[in-house]
Enzyme design. Structure first.
Site, PDB file in Angstrom:
ATOM      1  N   TYR A 113       0.820  -1.205   0.000  1.00  0.00           N
ATOM      2  CA  TYR A 113       0.000   0.000   0.000  1.00  0.00           C
ATOM      3  C   TYR A 113       0.860   1.264   0.000  1.00  0.00           C
ATOM      4  CZ  TYR A 113      -4.687  -1.931   0.727  1.00  0.00           C
ATOM      5  OH  TYR A 113      -5.891  -2.557   0.571  1.00  0.00           O
TER       6      TYR A 113
ATOM      7  N   LYS B  44       3.007 -15.467   2.171  1.00  0.00           N
ATOM      8  CA  LYS B  44       3.203 -16.203   0.922  1.00  0.00           C
ATOM      9  C   LYS B  44       4.710 -16.460   0.816  1.00  0.00           C
ATOM     10  CE  LYS B  44       1.701 -17.979  -2.942  1.00  0.00           C
ATOM     11  NZ  LYS B  44       0.851 -19.178  -2.994  1.00  0.00           N
TER      12      LYS B  44
ATOM     13  N   ASP C  63      -3.181 -18.345   0.263  1.00  0.00           N
ATOM     14  CA  ASP C  63      -4.167 -19.063  -0.555  1.00  0.00           C
ATOM     15  C   ASP C  63      -4.853 -20.144   0.275  1.00  0.00           C
ATOM     16  OD1 ASP C  63      -1.677 -20.315  -0.489  1.00  0.00           O
ATOM     17  OD2 ASP C  63      -1.724 -20.994  -2.573  1.00  0.00           O
TER      18      ASP C  63
ATOM     19  N   ASP D 155      -6.455  -6.975   3.858  1.00  0.00           N
ATOM     20  CA  ASP D 155      -7.575  -6.316   3.179  1.00  0.00           C
ATOM     21  C   ASP D 155      -8.486  -7.368   2.553  1.00  0.00           C
ATOM     22  OD1 ASP D 155      -9.074  -4.186   1.992  1.00  0.00           O
ATOM     23  OD2 ASP D 155      -8.083  -4.666   0.091  1.00  0.00           O
TER      24      ASP D 155
ATOM     25  N   ASP E  39     -12.437  -9.036   4.103  1.00  0.00           N
ATOM     26  CA  ASP E  39     -13.733  -9.033   3.409  1.00  0.00           C
ATOM     27  C   ASP E  39     -14.299 -10.453   3.323  1.00  0.00           C
ATOM     28  OD1 ASP E  39     -13.503  -6.296   2.944  1.00  0.00           O
ATOM     29  OD2 ASP E  39     -14.213  -6.447   0.876  1.00  0.00           O
TER      30      ASP E  39
HETATM   31  C1  IPM Z   1     -10.424  -1.215   3.794  1.00  0.00           C
HETATM   32  C2  IPM Z   1     -10.662  -0.575   2.451  1.00  0.00           C
HETATM   33  C3  IPM Z   1      -9.490   0.345   2.135  1.00  0.00           C
HETATM   34  C4  IPM Z   1      -8.244  -0.516   2.078  1.00  0.00           C
HETATM   35  C5  IPM Z   1      -9.662   1.178   0.862  1.00  0.00           C
HETATM   36  C6  IPM Z   1     -10.891   2.036   0.912  1.00  0.00           C
HETATM   37  C7  IPM Z   1      -8.446   2.032   0.589  1.00  0.00           C
HETATM   38  O1  IPM Z   1     -10.851  -1.551   1.476  1.00  0.00           O
HETATM   39  O2  IPM Z   1     -10.308  -0.476   4.786  1.00  0.00           O
HETATM   40  O3  IPM Z   1     -10.371  -2.442   3.861  1.00  0.00           O
HETATM   41  O4  IPM Z   1      -7.942  -1.107   1.034  1.00  0.00           O
HETATM   42  O5  IPM Z   1      -7.549  -0.604   3.088  1.00  0.00           O
HETATM   43 MG    MG Z   2     -10.937  -3.526   2.216  1.00  0.00          MG
END
Ligand code: IPM
Ligand code: MG
Length: 356
Positions: free
Chosen positions: A142, A192, A224, A248, A252
């Site tokens: 990042y 990884k 993975d 990240d 999710d």
């Molecule tokens: C998160 C989001 C952010 C990230 C984006 C909005 C930059 O997806 O907080 O997980 O990738 O960290």
């Molecule tokens: Mg995110």
């Protein structure tokens, strides 16, 4: 307790509705305990691009640095998708994380028994899941050197650098081990290392660090495999620690196991002011319609009380209030099914407030 100043950054899309809901809950809990809270609103993301031409104005950074905690909604939206990369709305979040030294992102993945039917997994697989995902937030790809697309020897190319130093790995793994000590003493470090040099350093430093925690057991998974294990057998996990990019993605994935990404809070902590935000995005398609689920933001406010204000009891009260309202069958649109009671964003906040 002295007066605590909270900077509220609604951001874009549903940000305004969900942060208002959380502020309402914070005010209620403050009135019930000896906490005095003041709130100051600031712009970031698309709203700040519109007002100032930049996603993260200096005034917002300064206010956040001086605050006791920051509560954020969500930033971004299609309206600002075509702005130059250096002023993208997401830069607001990345900039705040850097400016505030927020190197650790805590994402608890807990399943409410009332919502098990919404999980894409079978009830037996998901019931009882309680994971703390610890994501490194100040380094890695990042923030590594970027080369935007350009012609090199007649071919268009672009690159991003994944880079970690030993101290960066040590501090995040230390935090994960400390968190595990308050839970079930198990840390899985995700990397990884079969392919990436940065992951081999990560793994070595993780091993060295975990050795200093006698009660904590550390194991490793390739990313993975971890993605697969989260679906196959999520109950095996206690604390997961991983780098910025893997964190990240995995967060999710882990979030949706609980039925709705709208439910999940996060805390970003580090050297300075802590920042609290739901893990979902700004959902511009439903902004202003009362459809947004405020629970992720309200639970983020609970984390704010716990980590930045040391108000553990108040945090627990909010979490219990949320669970009660869900058990009683009240649902925002994202979680509505025949037989439950559909409520708006504001009504949901009001119901939770009523339990406090
Ligand atoms: C998160 C989001 C952010 C990230 C984006 C909005 C930059 O997806 O907080 O997980 O990738 O960290
Ligand atoms: Mg995110």
């Amino acid at each position: 307790m002295s007066e605590k100043n909270i900077v509220v950054i609604p951001g874009d899309g549903i940000g305004e509705e969900i942060t208002s809901a959380a502020v309402r809950i914070l005010n209620k809990i403050a009135s019930k305990s000896n906490i005095t809270l003041t709130f100051e609103k600031h712009l970031a993301g698309g709203a700040a691009i519109d007002a100032y031409g930049v996603p993260l104005p200096d005034s917002t950074i300064k206010a956040a640095k001086n605050a006791d905690a920051v509560l954020l909604g969500a930033v971004g939206g299609p309206k600002w998708d075509s702005v130059p990369p250096e002023i993208r709305a997401e830069k607001a979040i990345l900039g705040l994380r850097k400016e505030l030294g927020l190197y650790a992102n805590l994402r608890p993945i807990k399943v409410s028994e009332a919502l098990i039917e919404f999980s894409p997994l079978k009830a037996a697989a998901i019931s009882g899941v309680d994971i703390l995902l610890v994501r490194e937030l100040n380094g890695g790809i990042y923030y590594g050197a970027k080369n935007e697309a350009a012609m090199v020897n007649g071919v268009e190319q672009a690159s991003d650098l994944e880079i970690y130093s030993a101290p960066e790995v040590r501090r995040i793994v230390t935090l994960a081990c400390q968190a595990a000590k308050l839970r079930r003493n198990q840390v899985v470090s995700v990397d990884k290392a079969n392919v990436l040099a940065s992951s081999r350093l990560w793994r070595k430093v993780a091993n060295e660090t975990a050795k200093t925690f006698a009660d904590v057991s550390l194991s490793h998974l390739y990313v993975d495999n971890c993605a697969m294990q989260l679906i196959l057998a999520p109950k095996q996990f206690d604390v997961i620690v991983t780098n910025n990019l893997f964190g990240d993605i995995l967060s999710d994935e882990a979030a949706v196991l609980t039925g709705s990404i709208g439910m999940l809070p996060s805390a970003s902590i580090g050297d300075g002011t802590g920042l609290y935000e739901p893990i979902h995005g700004s959902a511009p398609d439903i902004a202003g319609l009362g459809l947004a689920n405020p629970v992720g933001t309200i639970l983020s406010a609970a984390m704010l009380l716990r980590y930045s204000l040391g108000a553990e009891q108040a945090a627990n009260q909010i979490e219990q209030a949320v669970e009660q309202v869900l058990v009683e069958g009240y649902r925002t649109a994202d979680l509505y099914k025949h037989g439950s009671t559909k409520v708006t964003t504001e009504e949901m906040a009001g119901l939770i407030e009523g339990k406090l």
